[in-house]
Design a protein around this motif. Sequence first.
Motif, mmCIF file in Angstrom:
data_model
loop_
_atom_site.group_PDB
_atom_site.id
_atom_site.type_symbol
_atom_site.label_atom_id
_atom_site.label_comp_id
_atom_site.label_asym_id
_atom_site.label_seq_id
_atom_site.Cartn_x
_atom_site.Cartn_y
_atom_site.Cartn_z
ATOM 1 N N PHE A 113 0.866 -1.176 0.000
ATOM 2 C CA PHE A 113 0.000 0.000 0.000
ATOM 3 C C PHE A 113 0.898 1.218 0.000
ATOM 4 O O PHE A 113 1.879 1.273 0.750
ATOM 5 N N ALA A 114 0.582 2.215 -0.822
ATOM 6 C CA ALA A 114 1.420 3.416 -0.876
ATOM 7 C C ALA A 114 0.583 4.657 -1.178
ATOM 8 O O ALA A 114 -0.334 4.613 -2.000
ATOM 9 N N LEU A 115 0.921 5.718 -0.482
ATOM 10 C CA LEU A 115 0.427 7.060 -0.783
ATOM 11 C C LEU A 115 1.646 7.871 -1.178
ATOM 12 O O LEU A 115 2.593 7.977 -0.396
ATOM 13 N N GLU A 116 1.633 8.437 -2.376
ATOM 14 C CA GLU A 116 2.775 9.224 -2.844
ATOM 15 C C GLU A 116 2.369 10.684 -2.985
ATOM 16 O O GLU A 116 1.312 10.988 -3.530
ATOM 17 N N ASP A 117 3.236 11.571 -2.475
ATOM 18 C CA ASP A 117 2.997 13.008 -2.546
ATOM 19 C C ASP A 117 1.605 13.361 -2.026
ATOM 20 O O ASP A 117 0.881 14.165 -2.610
ATOM 21 N N SER A 150 -7.908 -6.644 -2.333
ATOM 22 C CA SER A 150 -8.364 -6.390 -0.966
ATOM 23 C C SER A 150 -7.268 -6.798 0.010
ATOM 24 O O SER A 150 -6.383 -7.585 -0.311
ATOM 25 N N HIS A 151 -7.319 -6.235 1.190
ATOM 26 C CA HIS A 151 -6.342 -6.529 2.234
ATOM 27 C C HIS A 151 -7.048 -7.195 3.412
ATOM 28 O O HIS A 151 -8.160 -6.813 3.768
ATOM 29 N N ALA A 152 -6.392 -8.163 4.001
ATOM 30 C CA ALA A 152 -6.762 -8.759 5.291
ATOM 31 C C ALA A 152 -5.424 -9.112 5.924
ATOM 32 O O ALA A 152 -5.067 -10.278 6.076
ATOM 33 N N ASN A 153 -4.659 -8.086 6.249
ATOM 34 C CA ASN A 153 -3.260 -8.256 6.651
ATOM 35 C C ASN A 153 -3.119 -8.858 8.043
ATOM 36 O O ASN A 153 -3.816 -8.469 8.966
ATOM 37 N N ALA A 154 -2.167 -9.758 8.169
ATOM 38 C CA ALA A 154 -1.819 -10.349 9.458
ATOM 39 C C ALA A 154 -0.502 -9.777 9.971
ATOM 40 O O ALA A 154 -0.293 -9.706 11.175
ATOM 41 N N LYS A 155 0.370 -9.357 9.051
ATOM 42 C CA LYS A 155 1.704 -8.871 9.418
ATOM 43 C C LYS A 155 2.075 -7.660 8.574
ATOM 44 O O LYS A 155 1.767 -7.596 7.386
ATOM 45 N N ALA A 198 4.215 4.181 2.899
ATOM 46 C CA ALA A 198 4.090 2.856 2.281
ATOM 47 C C ALA A 198 4.247 1.779 3.337
ATOM 48 O O ALA A 198 4.948 1.957 4.324
ATOM 49 N N PHE A 199 3.538 0.669 3.102
ATOM 50 C CA PHE A 199 3.809 -0.516 3.902
ATOM 51 C C PHE A 199 3.724 -1.759 3.029
ATOM 52 O O PHE A 199 2.984 -1.799 2.051
ATOM 53 N N PHE A 200 4.538 -2.754 3.372
ATOM 54 C CA PHE A 200 4.519 -4.064 2.741
ATOM 55 C C PHE A 200 3.959 -5.009 3.789
ATOM 56 O O PHE A 200 4.392 -4.993 4.941
ATOM 57 N N SER A 201 2.984 -5.838 3.411
ATOM 58 C CA SER A 201 2.310 -6.681 4.385
ATOM 59 C C SER A 201 2.056 -8.069 3.819
ATOM 60 O O SER A 201 2.215 -8.313 2.626
ATOM 61 N N SER A 202 1.639 -8.965 4.715
ATOM 62 C CA SER A 202 1.236 -10.310 4.284
ATOM 63 C C SER A 202 -0.066 -10.684 4.968
ATOM 64 O O SER A 202 -0.368 -10.212 6.062
ATOM 65 N N GLN A 203 -0.811 -11.522 4.295
ATOM 66 C CA GLN A 203 -2.102 -11.945 4.817
ATOM 67 C C GLN A 203 -1.982 -13.156 5.736
ATOM 68 O O GLN A 203 -2.978 -13.599 6.274
ATOM 69 N N SER A 204 -0.772 -13.670 5.877
ATOM 70 C CA SER A 204 -0.605 -14.813 6.795
ATOM 71 C C SER A 204 0.671 -14.625 7.608
ATOM 72 O O SER A 204 1.456 -13.767 7.376
#
Length: 176
Positions: free
Chosen positions: A49-53, A87-92, A170-176
Amino acid sequence: MAVSVTRASAGLNVSSQVASGTGAVHSFSKAFENDLKNSSGNFIFDRVFALEDYSLTVASGNLDIDLYDLGSIDLGAGAGEDALGLSHANAKIHLLAIQNKDITTGGTLRIDNSVANAWTGLLPAAATLDIPKGGFVVVQFGDAGSTVTDASNHMLRLSAQTTDCEINFAFFSSQS
């Protein structure tokens, strides 16, 4: 929907050379790098996920980011979906980067964990961290990541203090 990550890396280089009036010199250089893969060679994340400027104004109030499922944030693919329409359902959370850009009129950016259900992966509950213009925070949480729990440990609040800010987030995530 299957996600295929083809490239990722996180890195930061820090260096300096400082000399005293006596001619003594201290040099330092260090690179911090991670390819965001686990010991099996697989990427540790499957969502970005990222938001730029992004313009964060004092008048608009807080930007509350639901790190679990993005909540009502809409980047154009629909509320709760990232730029790929996933879609996101992030665990980490595996990597988090927040930059308060150095713009002429920029103010201080606050990370505020006094919000209900604050994500405590970066700061303890009720804590705040102010990032002056030109400052940034980047945290890579290793292979295990930092836990996100829906409805209890998932909200990250950002706000401009006294003067508007322009940010990259920005964040990098995982669903498990």
